[in-house]
Enzyme design. Structure first.
Site, PDB file in Angstrom:
ATOM      1  N   CYS A   1      18.556  -2.617 -39.867  1.00 41.60           N
ATOM      2  CA  CYS A   1      18.507  -2.058 -38.516  1.00 41.60           C
ATOM      3  C   CYS A   1      17.111  -1.489 -38.224  1.00 41.60           C
ATOM      4  O   CYS A   1      16.722  -0.443 -38.762  1.00 41.60           O
ATOM      5  CB  CYS A   1      19.568  -0.972 -38.309  1.00 41.60           C
ATOM      6  SG  CYS A   1      19.746  -0.495 -36.578  1.00 41.60           S
TER       7      CYS A   1
ATOM      8  N   CYS B   1      15.959  -3.105 -29.886  1.00 37.99           N
ATOM      9  CA  CYS B   1      16.585  -3.682 -31.076  1.00 37.99           C
ATOM     10  C   CYS B   1      15.475  -4.196 -31.980  1.00 37.99           C
ATOM     11  O   CYS B   1      14.712  -5.085 -31.586  1.00 37.99           O
ATOM     12  CB  CYS B   1      17.535  -4.812 -30.676  1.00 37.99           C
ATOM     13  SG  CYS B   1      18.375  -5.499 -32.110  1.00 37.99           S
TER      14      CYS B   1
HETATM   15  O1  PYC Z   1      17.718  -3.738 -35.573  1.00 38.32           O
HETATM   16  O2  PYC Z   1      17.478  -2.116 -34.130  1.00 38.32           O
HETATM   17  C1  PYC Z   1      18.162  -2.965 -34.683  1.00 38.32           C
HETATM   18  C2  PYC Z   1      19.576  -3.124 -34.281  1.00 38.32           C
HETATM   19  C3  PYC Z   1      20.253  -2.379 -33.369  1.00 38.32           C
HETATM   20  C4  PYC Z   1      21.550  -2.886 -33.318  1.00 38.32           C
HETATM   21  C5  PYC Z   1      21.619  -3.941 -34.210  1.00 38.32           C
HETATM   22  N1  PYC Z   1      20.392  -4.063 -34.779  1.00 38.32           N
END
Ligand code: PYC
Length: 306
Positions: A233, A88
């Site tokens: 993300c 993550c």
């Molecule tokens: O930032 O890799 C990320 C992530 C995965 C799921 C939620 N955030």
């Protein structure tokens, strides 16, 4: 009654709840082995930490564990409202800022062990964090899937520490007011992609034009438990960088600013190490709670609503 110390942070609006103490004893072995034990034996604990009434579908949990590799500053197992994660990116940024808040690390480079490999996080003097992620790659280009209602959508399948289906062309505006329709579309896409040969894909990423200054693109990322990522993300941005690099649209060292659906940004670059693409994601996180969870068996919702 059991007490669990957690520190909450958010990275571009996306929360991370880091478990500092009071977590389950997972024994030794690799982080991948310990993650399997956590998933198999500690699902109640996972749910208690991130689900309502203490958390919400949006929370990502980060269980701090001893690393197997003594050169690492920490080991971490990430989890969410429905299960465990591989890696993550926003959570790693949150973890690093949390470790700094605790006085356990100083600005500089820190290796962090995850179930899918070691990542290198740099805490910068201004408080921002860069994460050199696990090697990332595109597995399949321009995969067309059929959605119910005879519409089709085309995207790439890529790994950035989690599995993503990345879609450039769709009809939906990327605005917060449109989150319900975006969620429905991304969920239908995920089911179609899973049914049509890619069962491992559990995140869907939709792209559109940016609004933030200097950004190259805005995204909407649907996570495995149907919550959307408030940050751009980290693993999704890594998957995007791997696709851009594979298409010759991004050179090594060139910066790509990825904006999220709430307007927060990560700056990403690609480094090629031994022929592998290592995305580097830079962003900031803020600690917003340092507290103790109380797990009381007499509470009918002690282990979360699931
Ligand atoms: O930032 O890799 C990320 C992530 C995965 C799921 C939620 N955030």
């Amino acid at each position: 009654m059991k007490q669990v110390r957690v520190i909450d942070s958010h990275t571009g609006g996306e929360p991370t709840r880091t478990v500092i103490s009071g977590g389950p004893e997972l024994g030794g072995g690799s982080l991948a082995e310990r993650r399997e034990r956590f998933a198999r034996d500690c699902d109640q604990f996972r749910s208690a930490v991130v689900n309502e009434p203490r958390g919400s579908d949006v929370f990502v949990g980060a269980l701090l564990v001893e690393p197997q590799d003594p050169a690492c500053a920490a080991g971490v197992i990430f989890f969410n409202n429905v299960g465990v994660l591989n890696m993550c990116g926003h959570g790693t940024i949150g973890l690093v800022v949390t470790l700094a808040h605790l006085g356990r690390i100083q600005p500089g480079e820190h290796r962090i062990e995850t179930p899918v490999g070691v990542v290198t996080a740099t805490l910068h003097a201004n408080g921002e964090v860069s994460v050199a992620n696990v090697p990332s790659y595109r597995q399949a280009k321009a995969v067309t899937v059929d959605l119910a209602g005879h519409s089709k959508v085309t995207g790439d399948v890529a790994w950035g520490g989690n599995w993503f289906f990345l879609v450039e062309k769709h009809e939906e505006p990327l605005t917060l007011a449109n989150v319900e329709r975006l969620t429905n579309l991304a969920w239908r896409i995920r089911q179609a992609v899973n049914a049509q040969g890619f069962p491992e894909v559990d995140h869907v990423e939709l792209f559109g034009p940016p609004q933030a200054a200097g950004a190259h693109s805005r995204n909407f990322v649907l996570c495995p438990g149907k919550a959307y990522d408030r940050s751009p993300c980290g693993t999704g941005t890594s998957a995007k960088l791997a696709c851009l690099f594979a298409d010759g649209k991004l050179r090594e060292g060139e910066m790509w600013r990825q904006e999220s659906i709430v307007g927060s940004c990560f700056d990403g670059t690609v480094k090629v190490v031994n022929g592998e693409i290592r995305p580097v994601i830079r962003g900031s996180a803020f600690v917003n709670a340092d507290t103790t969870l109380i797990l009381n068996d007499a509470d009918p919702f002690c282990w979360g609503i699931r």
